[in-house]
Design a protein around this motif. Structure first.
Motif, PDB file in Angstrom:
ATOM      1  N   UNK A 168      67.660  21.938  33.375  1.00 38.08           N
ATOM      2  CA  UNK A 168      66.717  20.823  33.417  1.00 38.08           C
ATOM      3  C   UNK A 168      66.387  20.307  32.017  1.00 38.08           C
ATOM      4  N   UNK A 169      66.019  19.040  31.979  1.00 37.28           N
ATOM      5  CA  UNK A 169      65.656  18.354  30.748  1.00 37.28           C
ATOM      6  C   UNK A 169      64.298  17.672  30.906  1.00 37.28           C
ATOM      7  N   UNK A 170      63.465  18.281  31.718  1.00 43.60           N
ATOM      8  CA  UNK A 170      62.090  17.830  31.925  1.00 43.60           C
ATOM      9  C   UNK A 170      61.221  19.077  32.007  1.00 43.60           C
ATOM     10  N   UNK A 171      59.919  18.938  31.816  1.00 42.11           N
ATOM     11  CA  UNK A 171      59.041  20.111  31.789  1.00 42.11           C
ATOM     12  C   UNK A 171      58.935  20.828  33.138  1.00 42.11           C
ATOM     13  N   UNK A 172      58.938  22.153  33.058  1.00 43.89           N
ATOM     14  CA  UNK A 172      58.723  23.018  34.209  1.00 43.89           C
ATOM     15  C   UNK A 172      57.432  23.784  34.004  1.00 43.89           C
ATOM     16  N   UNK A 173      56.716  24.002  35.096  1.00 43.08           N
ATOM     17  CA  UNK A 173      55.436  24.680  35.025  1.00 43.08           C
ATOM     18  C   UNK A 173      55.350  25.752  36.112  1.00 43.08           C
ATOM     19  N   UNK A 174      54.503  26.733  35.867  1.00 46.40           N
ATOM     20  CA  UNK A 174      54.285  27.821  36.822  1.00 46.40           C
ATOM     21  C   UNK A 174      52.792  27.999  37.056  1.00 46.40           C
ATOM     22  N   UNK A 222      56.719  34.987  34.386  1.00 51.14           N
ATOM     23  CA  UNK A 222      57.926  35.814  34.328  1.00 51.14           C
ATOM     24  C   UNK A 222      59.000  35.277  35.275  1.00 51.14           C
ATOM     25  N   UNK A 223      58.593  34.879  36.473  1.00 52.59           N
ATOM     26  CA  UNK A 223      59.560  34.324  37.427  1.00 52.59           C
ATOM     27  C   UNK A 223      60.133  33.003  36.915  1.00 52.59           C
ATOM     28  N   UNK A 224      59.283  32.143  36.337  1.00 55.23           N
ATOM     29  CA  UNK A 224      59.769  30.879  35.779  1.00 55.23           C
ATOM     30  C   UNK A 224      60.781  31.147  34.674  1.00 55.23           C
ATOM     31  N   UNK A 225      60.457  32.035  33.763  1.00 54.34           N
ATOM     32  CA  UNK A 225      61.378  32.335  32.670  1.00 54.34           C
ATOM     33  C   UNK A 225      62.687  32.917  33.187  1.00 54.34           C
ATOM     34  N   UNK A 226      62.643  33.725  34.251  1.00 49.21           N
ATOM     35  CA  UNK A 226      63.858  34.248  34.856  1.00 49.21           C
ATOM     36  C   UNK A 226      64.684  33.173  35.537  1.00 49.21           C
ATOM     37  N   UNK A 227      64.019  32.150  36.043  1.00 51.27           N
ATOM     38  CA  UNK A 227      64.694  31.044  36.729  1.00 51.27           C
ATOM     39  C   UNK A 227      65.454  30.152  35.750  1.00 51.27           C
ATOM     40  N   UNK A 228      65.011  30.107  34.514  1.00 53.43           N
ATOM     41  CA  UNK A 228      65.604  29.207  33.523  1.00 53.43           C
ATOM     42  C   UNK A 228      67.100  29.423  33.341  1.00 53.43           C
ATOM     43  N   UNK A 229      67.581  30.647  33.553  1.00 55.57           N
ATOM     44  CA  UNK A 229      69.019  30.917  33.375  1.00 55.57           C
ATOM     45  C   UNK A 229      69.872  30.175  34.410  1.00 55.57           C
ATOM     46  N   UNK A 256      53.029  25.908  31.110  1.00 53.65           N
ATOM     47  CA  UNK A 256      54.387  25.537  30.720  1.00 53.65           C
ATOM     48  C   UNK A 256      55.207  26.794  30.452  1.00 53.65           C
ATOM     49  N   UNK A 257      56.447  26.628  30.030  1.00 50.82           N
ATOM     50  CA  UNK A 257      57.329  27.785  29.846  1.00 50.82           C
ATOM     51  C   UNK A 257      56.871  28.708  28.725  1.00 50.82           C
ATOM     52  N   UNK A 258      55.983  28.233  27.883  1.00 42.75           N
ATOM     53  CA  UNK A 258      55.423  29.067  26.819  1.00 42.75           C
ATOM     54  C   UNK A 258      54.079  29.682  27.215  1.00 42.75           C
ATOM     55  N   UNK A 259      53.625  29.393  28.440  1.00 45.10           N
ATOM     56  CA  UNK A 259      52.358  29.941  28.912  1.00 45.10           C
ATOM     57  C   UNK A 259      51.146  29.091  28.587  1.00 45.10           C
ATOM     58  N   UNK A 260      51.376  27.917  27.986  1.00 46.03           N
ATOM     59  CA  UNK A 260      50.279  27.020  27.640  1.00 46.03           C
ATOM     60  C   UNK A 260      49.827  26.255  28.887  1.00 46.03           C
TER      61      UNK A 260
END
Length: 175
Positions: free
Chosen positions: A90-96, A79-86, A18-22
């Motif tokens: 979205x209002x649903x979970x994103x994963x990498x 890192x790419x996911x976190x950069x994409x967030x800007x 997830x976006x927190x790395x979990x």
């Protein structure tokens, strides 16, 4: 040898971060909703993916009302996911962290980057897996290019029809 998923198969465990790395299994429900839609997207480098994810966010409540939980995943790094967030609303979970082995097992089309400015890893082309309450693949849509994606409102309408009419899983005949 890897087995490609097919309609009516039980969706295999799909672990990503997830976006927190979990690390989580995307097939597990995070809500009480009985169905789940997993959107596989190309990654941060793809403006069409950004557009699709943002469009899905605008109608997420309609999916929720129809009993469908949403998650999206790519092969991007944390890192790419976190950069994409800007660029995402979205209002649903994103994963990498979708792996090459996972992409192969799912049977999605996989591409190499055109150059180092695009991205630094092989990535999945767009795909959607809709899982019913038994985690069977009720609907699958896989594209080999970023330009072919289902209309999200039409897909929702179809899922509602399936659920309301006990419509069977289609496309299970294998020659």
């Amino acid at each position: 040898m890897n087995k490609t998923t097919a309609p009516a198969d039980i969706m295999p465990t799909l672990t990503a971060n997830d976006i927190d790395g979990k690390s989580l299994d995307l097939t597990e429900r995070q809500t009480e909703l009985p169905w789940k839609m997993i959107v596989i997207y190309r990654g941060k480098h793809c403006p069409l993916c950004t557009k699709q994810l943002n469009a899905l966010a605008k109608i997420k409540d309609d999916y929720t009302e129809a009993g469908i939980e949403i998650a999206a995943v790519s092969a991007d790094s944390q890192e790419q996911l976190n950069g994409h967030l800007k660029d995402l609303e979205v209002n649903f979970p994103l994963y990498s962290g979708l792996t090459l082995e996972q992409m192969t097992d799912l049977g999605v089309y996989i591409s190499e980057p055109r150059n180092k400015n695009e991205t630094d890893h092989p990535f999945a082309e767009p795909a959607i897996f809709v899982l019913n309450e038994d985690n069977q693949i009720q609907i699958t849509d896989k594209s080999n290019a970023p330009f072919s994606r289902p209309d999200l409102n039409a897909l929702l309408s179809g899922i509602k029809f399936i659920r309301e009419n006990d419509y069977p899983i289609r496309g299970t005949f294998a020659p």
